[in-house]
Scaffold this active site. Structure first.
Site, mmCIF file in Angstrom:
data_model
loop_
_atom_site.group_PDB
_atom_site.id
_atom_site.type_symbol
_atom_site.label_atom_id
_atom_site.label_comp_id
_atom_site.label_asym_id
_atom_site.label_seq_id
_atom_site.Cartn_x
_atom_site.Cartn_y
_atom_site.Cartn_z
ATOM 1 N N CYS A 87 50.162 34.722 54.552
ATOM 2 C CA CYS A 87 50.691 33.379 54.819
ATOM 3 C C CYS A 87 51.883 33.104 53.892
ATOM 4 C CB CYS A 87 49.616 32.308 54.680
ATOM 5 S SG CYS A 87 48.830 32.241 53.057
ATOM 6 N N ASP A 136 34.642 39.171 50.651
ATOM 7 C CA ASP A 136 35.535 38.405 49.799
ATOM 8 C C ASP A 136 35.192 38.726 48.349
ATOM 9 O OD1 ASP A 136 37.644 36.025 50.156
ATOM 10 O OD2 ASP A 136 36.572 35.778 48.262
ATOM 11 N N ASP A 195 34.819 43.670 46.134
ATOM 12 C CA ASP A 195 36.238 43.938 45.950
ATOM 13 C C ASP A 195 36.636 44.959 47.015
ATOM 14 O OD1 ASP A 195 38.764 44.847 45.200
ATOM 15 O OD2 ASP A 195 38.306 44.876 43.047
#
Length: 449
Positions: free
Chosen positions: A382, A283, A310
């Site tokens: 999402c 992350d 990254d």
């Protein structure tokens, strides 16, 4: 908690979320835990905050005739009116006179006599005269935007992509409660055993069609149940569970989760592999990577390594063709999760969609070489915007002829989803209205030999 204090808390939260950009789900959780609210009080606080946010634009439109003469209204007064009208119009169990009385008491405490008189006058007018009708809005898209409290630019965008009927159903679904779903840790307990235990304890539950590990909690406080506190269950939306189910995982594989926080999908991947193999999770933020580690520890999973990095620079860390499977659950506009985070629709702009798409393209470009020949990569978001979903996949495949949509992708879906209205040649778009889940997109690609 006294209802007066509860409503004052709701007003504080709404003002922070609406005016300062606070995250509704985070602030609500913090407040419920800090004040140790009962299930009933926590439920009412959540209902008032979420309901008011979900219906903000409609209520603003409806009360304009009663406030138009007022030159400047303080933000907290505006939110007090919004939440009071929401309770009067949408919460049957709360009598109007009680809502008005408590709104006036709050305005006396926070403001002065002029403000309390104004609040009392507006709410009495609402009670006596009723609310302004949306029938006077002649443009159907604008009317839909107002009636469902979605920004007009967003409704226009969805209508252009999916048509007016799908858009209306989606906007209406976004204003309704999202059922809680959970996933069992199958190395600790079976779905059947967990569901039976909960039903014996008075819960109402039903199996999810999205995952063999998932079920829906229709009634009951799952977060306080021993199955949850002992790490045998984890909360995850059904649409999100579909990701690990569609990765075609086997024990012993090397898997990359490129954007892993907070760890729901990462831990599901490890569970599907029976905690055998390597799940390498990254992350961009160290704090978020630690959340993944914490989630793995809670579920007693040892095959996960979570690190800050990254993912556009992972080729500096890993050799090409390192991983059997890659999950890129890309940063996105989040427009599929408005049921649980209604403030998102007011804080996002069309420009955000385009700037996020650049990041999505870069991530796809940089993680793809890390996949072994014959390996499979799932791309998911999402959101419900074609620009971030099908169009991103289409461009990637055009630039990378060595990849194709996995020919077995559709047949691997649960049979109920194979005929979904969101199925296209570039993946599966789940709409919130279709299966009572978050809006979600995913596709599985394979690197040809």
């Amino acid at each position: 908690m006294a209802k007066y204090v509860l409503r004052e808390t709701a007003l504080t939260l709404l003002t922070r979320i609406g005016e300062q950009g606070g995250f509704s789900h985070v602030l609500l959780d913090q407040e419920i835990n800090k004040q140790q609210l009962s299930r009933q009080d926590g439920g009412l606080l959540t209902e008032i905050v979420y309901g008011t946010l979900q219906r903000r634009d409609l209520i603003d439109y409806q009360i304009q005739p009663f406030i138009s003469k007022q030159k400047k209204i303080k933000p907290w007064v505006k939110w007090l009116l919004y939440m009071s009208v929401y309770q009067m119009e949408f919460l049957e169990r709360v009598p109007d006179h009680a809502v008005i009385h408590e709104a006036v008491e709050i305005s006396k405490k926070r403001g002065h006599k002029g403000i309390s008189s104004f609040v009392n006058g507006v709410l009495r007018n609402v009670q006596r005269k009723g609310l302004r009708s949306t029938d006077e809005i002649t443009d159907p898209v604008e009317r839909m935007a107002v009636e469902t409290s979605h920004p007009k630019w967003l409704v226009e965008r969805w209508v252009a992509q999916y048509g007016i009927d799908v858009t209306r159903d989606m906007c209406e679904a976004n204003n309704h409660h999202l059922p809680m779903s959970v996933r069992v840790q199958p190395l600790q307990i079976s779905r059947e055993e967990a569901m039976n235990t909960l039903m014996e304890d008075g819960f109402r539950v039903e199996e999810s069609i999205f995952s063999t590990q998932g079920f829906i909690v229709l009634e009951g406080q799952i977060l306080k149940h021993p199955l949850f506190t002992q790490g045998k269950l984890t909360v995850q939306d059904q649409s999100s569970m579909l990701v690990a189910e569609m990765m075609d995982l086997e024990p012993g594989q090397r898997v990359l989760d490129a954007c892993s926080a907070p760890g729901g999908k990462t831990t599901h991947i490890a569970e599907k592999m029976q905690d055998q193999g390597e799940v390498t999770a990254y992350d961009l933020h160290e704090k978020k990577a630690k959340l993944v580690t914490k989630k793995a520890e809670q579920l007693q999973l040892t095959s996960i390594t979570a690190t800050k990095a990254d993912s556009r620079k992972l080729q500096d860390i890993h050799e090409q063709e390192t991983f059997d499977r890659i999950l890129l659950d890309a940063p996105c506009s989040g427009l599929g999760v408005l049921r649980g985070k209604p403030d998102i629709k007011y804080h996002k702009s069309e420009e955000d969609i385009f700037s996020l798409r650049k990041i999505q393209d870069e991530l796809l470009e940089h993680v793809a070489p890390l996949l072994k020949t014959g390996g499979k990569m799932v791309y998911s978001t999402c959101t419900v915007d074609r620009h971030e979903n099908e169009e991103a996949v289409q461009l990637f495949l055009t630039n990378h002829p060595e990849f194709e949509i996995d020919p077995t992708f559709e047949e691997g879906l649960p049979k109920e989803l194979q005929g979904s209205i969101g199925k296209s040649e570039y993946g599966l778009q789940l709409f919130p209205q279709e299966w009572d889940t978050d809006g979600f997109f995913l596709v599985r690609m394979v690197k040809k030999g």
